[in-house]
Motif scaffolding. Structure first.
Motif, short mmCIF file in Angstrom:
data_model
loop_
_atom_site.label_atom_id
_atom_site.label_comp_id
_atom_site.label_asym_id
_atom_site.label_seq_id
_atom_site.Cartn_x
_atom_site.Cartn_y
_atom_site.Cartn_z
N ARG A 11 149.22 14.06 39.63
CA ARG A 11 148.75 14.17 41.02
C ARG A 11 147.27 14.52 41.07
O ARG A 11 146.70 14.64 42.14
N GLY A 12 146.66 14.74 39.92
CA GLY A 12 145.24 15.08 39.90
C GLY A 12 144.96 16.57 39.91
O GLY A 12 143.82 16.99 40.07
N ASP A 13 145.99 17.41 39.76
CA ASP A 13 145.74 18.85 39.70
C ASP A 13 145.10 19.20 38.38
O ASP A 13 145.48 18.69 37.34
N ASN A 14 144.17 20.13 38.47
CA ASN A 14 143.48 20.60 37.30
C ASN A 14 144.34 21.63 36.59
O ASN A 14 144.54 22.73 37.08
N ILE A 15 144.88 21.31 35.42
CA ILE A 15 145.75 22.27 34.74
C ILE A 15 144.94 23.11 33.77
O ILE A 15 145.11 24.31 33.66
N VAL A 16 144.06 22.46 33.03
CA VAL A 16 143.20 23.16 32.09
C VAL A 16 141.79 22.62 32.30
O VAL A 16 141.62 21.41 32.50
N PHE A 17 140.80 23.49 32.29
CA PHE A 17 139.43 23.02 32.43
C PHE A 17 138.52 23.89 31.59
O PHE A 17 138.51 25.11 31.74
N VAL A 112 146.29 28.43 25.47
CA VAL A 112 145.64 27.12 25.44
C VAL A 112 144.12 27.28 25.39
O VAL A 112 143.43 26.61 24.62
N TYR A 113 143.60 28.20 26.18
CA TYR A 113 142.15 28.43 26.14
C TYR A 113 141.71 28.97 24.78
O TYR A 113 140.66 28.63 24.27
N GLU A 114 142.54 29.83 24.22
CA GLU A 114 142.20 30.36 22.90
C GLU A 114 142.14 29.22 21.89
O GLU A 114 141.20 29.11 21.09
N LEU A 115 143.13 28.32 21.96
CA LEU A 115 143.14 27.15 21.06
C LEU A 115 141.90 26.30 21.27
O LEU A 115 141.23 25.90 20.31
N LEU A 116 141.59 26.04 22.53
CA LEU A 116 140.46 25.16 22.82
C LEU A 116 139.16 25.73 22.29
O LEU A 116 138.26 24.98 21.88
N ASP A 117 139.03 27.05 22.30
CA ASP A 117 137.81 27.66 21.78
C ASP A 117 137.70 27.49 20.27
O ASP A 117 136.60 27.42 19.74
N LEU B 65 141.97 41.89 18.86
CA LEU B 65 141.27 40.61 18.93
C LEU B 65 141.68 39.79 20.15
O LEU B 65 140.87 39.12 20.75
N GLU B 66 142.95 39.87 20.48
CA GLU B 66 143.43 39.09 21.61
C GLU B 66 142.69 39.51 22.88
O GLU B 66 142.21 38.68 23.65
N LEU B 67 142.59 40.83 23.08
CA LEU B 67 141.91 41.35 24.26
C LEU B 67 140.42 41.01 24.22
O LEU B 67 139.83 40.58 25.22
N LYS B 68 139.84 41.17 23.05
CA LYS B 68 138.41 40.89 22.91
C LYS B 68 138.09 39.44 23.28
O LYS B 68 137.14 39.15 24.00
N LYS B 69 138.94 38.52 22.82
CA LYS B 69 138.72 37.12 23.12
C LYS B 69 138.75 36.87 24.62
O LYS B 69 137.98 36.07 25.15
N LEU B 70 139.70 37.54 25.29
CA LEU B 70 139.81 37.35 26.73
C LEU B 70 138.55 37.82 27.44
O LEU B 70 138.03 37.16 28.34
#
Lengths: 453, 908
Positions: A11-17, A112-117, B65-70
């Motif tokens: 639908r075009g919703d932003n799930i991850v950005f 997911v954000y942690e992975l992306l980083d 680390l988890e908190l720090k990353k956040l």
């Protein structure tokens, strides 16, 4: 390099950005979605190509599991790198979450954000190996209930009909612990083949091709060495001798000859030329050990006979005959057969064979198409469909030119067209009692399976 | 274990922010972590949680680390809007960069590099220096990328601190991941710098080829792409490189394969042994074909690249045409690309197979695909002479199905086939005529009409057929009108009977008096004059033999093709456009003449200009504008224009044409008084030889905020010249005379200077901007003189164009990046900074600021262009070295080409 990465729902919703370089304005996801949704060239609505440029921003996207994975950039980058990366990100996320869908992404956004980083730094892909990433990722996945999810991945097709398969395995996270505390030691090796066949109107095979992959998913602790043995007489390169691995003398009819193949980077090919075995330390997560392509002739699993002919004024009859050319011990499932009929067709009446079970027919009015679905077809059997078409006006041309071709979709578990086999799967033993579960599974799917009229 | 993350998205009724604030300051670790997660959740859905900055930063000092990353994630997002608060975090960053845990060290450097705040950047240098030499490879590889980040923020700092050298040292690192990142960072820095920073010597080559075997798939791509800039010294070295790279073709990652293919193609140019080349071609084919087994998105990219490769080296895939046959479930964008390649690979050997496929595609459902398939059959006919007949019979078969769009498409391609093989297949015309009344698309109609006109003598009822189209003449699109005009003239010349004679009068009337289309009108006038003066000559011209067209399936011209091949596997090779065409700040590698559209447009505007009013001499010369534009469209659109000008004198009288045909209402301005302003010598625009003794020099100038046309007339003829008048054609900036041209009667041997006041935006020409200013001058004794002058944008720069620094920055930021245009000015030079600034200020280009970066001076300047449009200028270059890079950002980027030309003139 990658300026932004985002995942959009249908639908075009932003799930991850995630913005890595701050070069592209924030509204890019919106711009992208509009462009893709209303992609038009000429009067027909068309599918947007995976790579395009709007106002100096390049959008590169891939559809995975019903989601759109998108990367943007302003630079003249390699789009194949982006597309590979998008697929790989999807795979890593799936390894971690077990299931890849909107719900699981939303529930695990921090992970997911942690992975992306870790996967991308300043727009440069760093590491996409689930195995390596494990040392840097600290969030735990929240596993969503997979039983309610529709199957999305190729591995899911094993669950249909074959009760031998442990159903939850394929949607299990690589990192999450089992409710019981300790993980089950097991490894899956799937030989998945997609076959394309084009039959001429007289039933000859015009083109045939197998796109195969040996997919592995390891849940083994301690990453032991694995040895995978393939057909001894396997040869690579059609012209014999020109292969990069040298080729072995083909010994008549039984030889499997691949046109080309490639391997995962963890695979050692030291003994491959010698005895066709692959050794590797499988990293965690799902990956392709080997991809291969074959155009050597093979016996197509289904024969299709179709014809359309005039049956009196303003009427025509279609007959489609399907014969399953494989052993009775094998059963194909979820078969769909489609055939476009002349555009001016107004009505269709179907006639199934006597005593047909698990079959359904439909006339898709909007795109003027017959559809015939069969739950399963047992090897050696034959099925026929008759359909009567009604036209409002005299047909003015050649019926066979305005109808067809017949296309077929199917899945055949425990069958492979190429006859490529895993002779054995050896796991280096850690102790005498160590005996992990090994699953070697074959499946064949239709890619483009077409019979012309 | 963390619970359900989605619960962080739920909100409580009363004051969310204060509640979070309280939780963030909780003494319980878990509660703190949950609170930070909630903050991040709010942030990702776009809520403003910047007010919690201090509270979140307070959570940063943790071992968890988890908190720090956040917290770091939060910091990256908000540091820019809270630069003063971000400073609070600096201490922790610096401390973390010395933490015993390598993950924390890397995390600190990585995050600091992402915070683009000047104050933070200063503190980044020391930790970065340490981390580049860290014991842990994970820290080093993170630091390598961080150098690129810092360079993007502050290039000077990177150079001053010697980070570039450290980065170069990392190329010899023992960890392949570090090498790959160092290569990536250096390549990026090189991209933005004009100075050689990352040079690949044969020494680095060896090191990188070794690292290639060990690094990740992504690292392999970085290295391969960097190495592709290396020029091998000789064939032997090239062969060695190829040998090392060839195993990459076997990689499962398509990006690696494509980068390797590019590398091999490039080295192949140097390899002289045909055996080696043949062998390499053989090795490349299977991996290229295997790319087509990947996801459709990757297939698309692969196909676009293969399209280029087969144009250069058709042998590689000559035997693989079958793999390009379309699968029924291919997405349309893949099918379209496969068709293109099938046409390119079609040969006498495989054409039957190919035609069978095309025929099948032509009956599919997707209309665009069907059209393209039909067109493909035609293109094969044009390409392969021996197969032409078979192609045509397939087309005829398709026409018989009577699917409207198939028929129309077929007629379009058959027209081209007729042009390729004249007098060979005309027997099928009768079949084509049967479909006449179903045609409703302009291109199909135009093609059919062309066929009727061209073969009028063989079609018994050609006049009736054409007449049926004539009724709707005024409503037809221009394309059809032009064809109808030409076809009717042909018909009349071939069958000069009563019917066609009436028709031609109707058409000429329609096409001259009742139309606004200058192309149509001009063409009609030419025909009219031809026919009324010398019908025999008209025959020679209109019915002349046309050049045979060629095969256009290898459509990319070779210099562009080479440039695109050099850009495999980038976006450039997918778009089939050179990088400058779509990358806004790319270093433009060569000074290509602007894009083709631009040149096209200039030509069109030519044809609008004097047309038939030019004196007869001009019409005869092939270089005259009319002849040129006609020849041009003949070449471009086969069968559209059949006329070429002939040496006949136009019957129309000359005197009034000037005012008449230029289409302006203001009459010529009589000359009254002499004026004698003086100034520097003006460029000669009408030399004595052309002007029958009259020489005119002129230039646009700006005086006291006003634009003038400064003119000098010199009379070396034997008579007195008087009654001077001047007229300007439509031009991009709409310049026109604001007053009268004041020149006294000019005695033989005398000269006169005058300043003609000008106004802008009076008669603006359509189309993309160009600098052409066409001037007509007449007097009572001589014919009308035409000459061309150049518009220079700088005469429009107004005196109030100065901008304050702050205002400049603000305006720069407020404009989107797409409004920025860059160009290299190879001839421009700054000899002396102060003198240049002063010189530019005289031209109303005002100095704003200046900085140095990598031995380059960067000048920021402002000006105000036509209609008060602000122009923000960035000039980059070295003092005394020719060649400047000029960037301009403005709300009206369309003036950029004119602007660059003006700057070029000013900086010569």
């Amino acid at each position: 390099m990658i300026s932004q990465f985002f995942v959009l729902s249908q639908r075009g919703d932003n799930i991850v950005f995630r913005d890595y370089r701050g070069e592209v304005p924030k509204g890019s996801a919106e711009i992208f979605f509009r462009k893709v949704k209303f992609w038009k060239e000429g009067d027909e609505a068309e599918e947007a190509p995976p790579v395009f440029n709007v106002d100096g921003v390049n959008y590169i996207h891939a559809k995975v599991a019903g989601l759109m994975f998108v990367a943007t950039t302003r630079l003249n980058v390699s789009p194949s790198l982006f597309l590979e990366l998008l697929q790989r990100i999807a795979r890593v996320i799936k390894d971690y979450l077990g299931v890849l869908n909107e719900d699981s992404l939303r529930k695990n956004f921090v992970l997911v954000y942690e992975l992306l980083d870790e996967v991308i730094d300043f727009g440069y892909p760093q590491n996409t190996s689930t195995e390596v990433l494990k040392s840097y990722i600290f969030n735990e996945p929240i596993v969503v209930d997979s039983s309610r999810m529709p199957p999305l991945n190729p591995a899911a097709m094993f669950m249909q009909g074959a009760k031998r398969m442990p159903g939850t395995a394929v949607t299990k996270s690589v990192v999450a612990n089992e409710p019981g505390g300790r993980k089950r030691e097991e490894i899956f090796v799937d030989i998945i083949e997609k076959i394309s066949v084009t039959f001429s109107s007289s039933g000859y095979i015009l083109t045939s091709e197998v796109d195969g992959t040996i997919q592995m998913k390891s849940y083994l602790s301690g990453n032991p060495d694995i040895r995978l043995a393939l057909n001894e007489d396997l040869s690579i390169g059609r012209n014999g001798g020109s292969s990069m691995y040298g080729s072995r003398s083909s010994t008549g009819g039984g030889t499997v000859i691949l046109d080309d193949c490639n391997f995962h980077e963890s695979v050692h090919l030291d003994t491959f030329d010698l005895d066709r075995t692959l050794t590797l330390v499988p990293p965690d997560g799902e990956f392709s050990v080997m991809n291969y392509r074959m155009t050597q002739e093979f016996k197509p699993p289904f024969r299709i006979n179709a014809l359309i002919e005039e049956a009196g004024q303003l009427k025509a009859e279609v007959i489609i005959k399907i014969r399953a050319d494989f052993l009775p011990s094998v059963t194909a499932n979820t078969i769909t057969i489609q055939m476009p009929v002349p555009k001016y067709t107004t009505r269709v009446s179907f006639e199934l064979e006597a005593g047909a079970v698990g079959q359904a027919t439909d006339f898709k009015e909007t795109n003027k198409r017959l559809e015939w679905c069969l739950n399963k077809i047992v090897g050696g059997s034959e099925h026929t469909l008759r359909a009567k078409l009604t036209f409002p006006q005299e047909s003015h041309g050649n019926l066979t030119k305005e109808a067809g071709p017949v296309s077929m979709n199917f899945t055949i578990p425990m069958y492979n067209a190429s006859r490529l086999q895993v002779r054995y799967l050896q796991i280096a033993k850690k102790s005498k009692t160590y005996n992990p579960y090994r699953w070697v599974r074959y499946v064949t799917q239709a890619n483009s399976y077409v019979a012309r009229l | 274990m963390s619970g359900h993350d989605s619960k962080y998205f739920s909100t409580t009724k009363k004051g969310e922010i204060p509640e979070l604030k309280e939780e963030l300051n909780s003494q319980y670790k878990d509660k703190k972590k949950d609170a930070v997660k909630k903050v991040i959740a709010a942030m990702t859905v776009g809520k403003d949680v910047s007010s919690l900055f201090t509270d979140v930063v307070n959570c940063m000092q943790t071992e968890n680390l988890e908190l720090k990353k956040l917290v770091y994630l939060y910091l990256i997002n908000y540091a820019k809007s809270q630069p003063d608060l971000a400073i609070l975090a600096v201490n922790t960053f610096v401390k973390d960069s010395q933490d015993p845990n390598p993950l924390i060290r890397a995390l600190a450097v990585r995050t600091m590099g992402c915070i683009r705040v000047d104050k933070i950047t200063e503190y980044l240098c020391d930790p970065l220096q340490r981390c580049l030499k860290d014991d842990d490879p994970y820290v080093r590889k993170t630091a390598a990328i961080c150098v690129a980040k810092l360079y993007d923020i502050n290039a000077e700092l990177v150079e001053d601190r010697g980070f570039l050298d450290t980065l170069k040292d990392l190329i010899s690192d023992n960890n392949p991941m570090v090498v790959a990142n160092a290569v990536a960072a250096l390549a990026e820095i090189q991209e933005t710098s004009t100075r050689p920073i990352f040079e690949i010597t044969s020494h680095t080559l060896t090191k990188l080829l070794t690292a290639l075997n060990e690094c990740t798939e992504w690292g392999q791509v970085f290295i391969l792409d960097a190495l592709s800039r290396y020029k091998a010294a000789d064939a032997r070295e090239a062969e060695n490189i190829v040998e090392r790279v060839t195993p990459r073709l076997q990689h499962a990652n398509c990006a690696v394969v494509l980068s390797a293919v590019k590398m091999i193609l490039q080295q192949m140019e140097l390899i002289t042994s045909t055996d080696v080349v043949r062998n390499l071609c053989k090795k490349m084919a299977p991996p290229l074909v295997t790319l087509l087994s990947a996801e459709p998105e990757i297939q698309y990219v692969a196909l676009r690249n293969i399209n280029l490769i087969v144009q250069k080296r058709p042998t590689i895939l000559a035997h693989e045409i079958k793999v390009f046959f379309c699968k029924y479930n291919d997405p349309i964008y893949v099918k379209m690309e496969k068709l293109e390649i099938m046409i390119k690979l079609a040969s006498d050997r495989n054409i039957d197979q190919v035609l069978l496929e095309f025929k099948e595609y032509a009956t599919e459902v997707d209309v665009d695909f069907v059209r393209k398939a039909v067109r493909a059959i035609g293109r094969c006919a044009i390409k392969l002479e021996r197969a032409a007949e078979r192609c045509i019979s397939v087309l005829l078969e398709l026409i018989k199905i009577k699917v409207n769009y198939v028929v129309q498409e077929a007629i379009i391609v058959i027209k081209d086939i007729f042009r390729r093989y004249p007098n060979t297949y005309e027997s099928i015309i009768a079949t084509l005529c049967e479909s006449l009344d179903t045609l409703d698309e302009p291109e199909a109609k135009a093609s059919m009409i062309w066929i009727i006109g061209e073969y009028a003598e063989r079609i018994d009822n050609a006049d009736e057929l054409l007449e049926s189209f004539l009724e709707s003449f005024p409503e037809e699109p221009a394309m059809v009108q032009l064809q109808l005009l030409t076809a009717t003239v042909k018909l009349f010349l071939k069958k000069p009977t009563e019917g066609p004679q009436q028709m031609i009068q109707v058409v000429l009337n329609n096409a001259t008096v009742e139309t606004d289309n200058p192309d149509l009108r001009d063409r009609a006038y030419i025909y009219w004059r031809l026919l009324s003066t010398d019908p025999e000559a008209a025959k020679d011209v209109v019915l002349a033999e046309k050049p045979v067209i060629g095969d256009d399936s290898n459509s990319i011209e070779s210099s562009l093709l080479d440039e695109l091949l050099a850009n495999i596997p980038t976006l450039s090779s997918v778009y089939h456009k050179p990088p400058e065409a779509f990358v806004s700040r790319a270093k433009s590698t060569s000074a290509r003449p602007d894009d083709e559209e631009y040149t096209d447009a200039v030509e069109t505007s030519y044809s609008e200009w004097p047309s038939s009013s030019v004196d007869s001499a001009a019409v005869t010369s092939t270089s005259s504008p009319v002849a040129h534009s006609v020849a041009h469209s003949v070449a471009k659109q086969p069968g559209q224009v059949a006329a070429a000008p002939t040496p006949t004198s136009p019957p129309a009288p000359v005197p009034d044409l000037l005012g008449d045909l230029i289409g302006l209402d203001n009459t010529l301005i009589p000359v009254d008084q002499p004026a004698a302003p003086s100034g520097p010598p003006l460029p000669i625009l009408l030399p004595t030889s052309t002007g029958q003794g009259l020489q005119i020099s002129a230039q646009l100038v700006r005086r006291d905020g006003q634009i003038f046309y400064s003119l000098l007339f010199e009379n070396s003829s034997q008579m007195v010249l008087d009654g001077f008048m001047i007229q300007f054609n439509k031009n991009t900036l709409g310049l026109a005379a604001a007053g009268q041209l004041q020149v006294a009667p000019l005695q033989p041997g005398a000269s006169a200077r005058t300043l003609l006041p000008m106004v802008a935006f009076q008669n603006i020409s359509a189309g993309p901007p160009n600098t052409l200013l066409q001037v007509a001058v007449k007097n009572n004794q001589q014919p009308v003189w035409y000459f061309n002058d150049k518009l220079s944008l700088h005469i429009f720069f107004s005196e109030d164009g100065r901008m304050e620094r702050a205002n400049f920055l603000e305006t720069w930021k407020s404009l989107p990046d797409s409004n920025e245009v860059t160009k290299d000015l190879p001839g421009a030079i700054i000899h002396n900074m102060d003198a240049t600034v002063e010189h530019l200020a005289e031209a109303n280009v005002f100095f704003v600021a200046k900085r140095r970066n990598a031995n380059k001076e960067i000048l920021y300047m402002s000006a105000k262009g036509p209609r008060g449009v602000p122009l923000l200028i960035e000039l980059t270059g070295s003092v005394g070295v020719p060649g400047l890079n000029c960037a301009v950002k403005t709300p009206s980027p369309e003036v950029a080409p004119l602007f660059f030309e003006a700057m070029d003139t000013l900086l010569k």
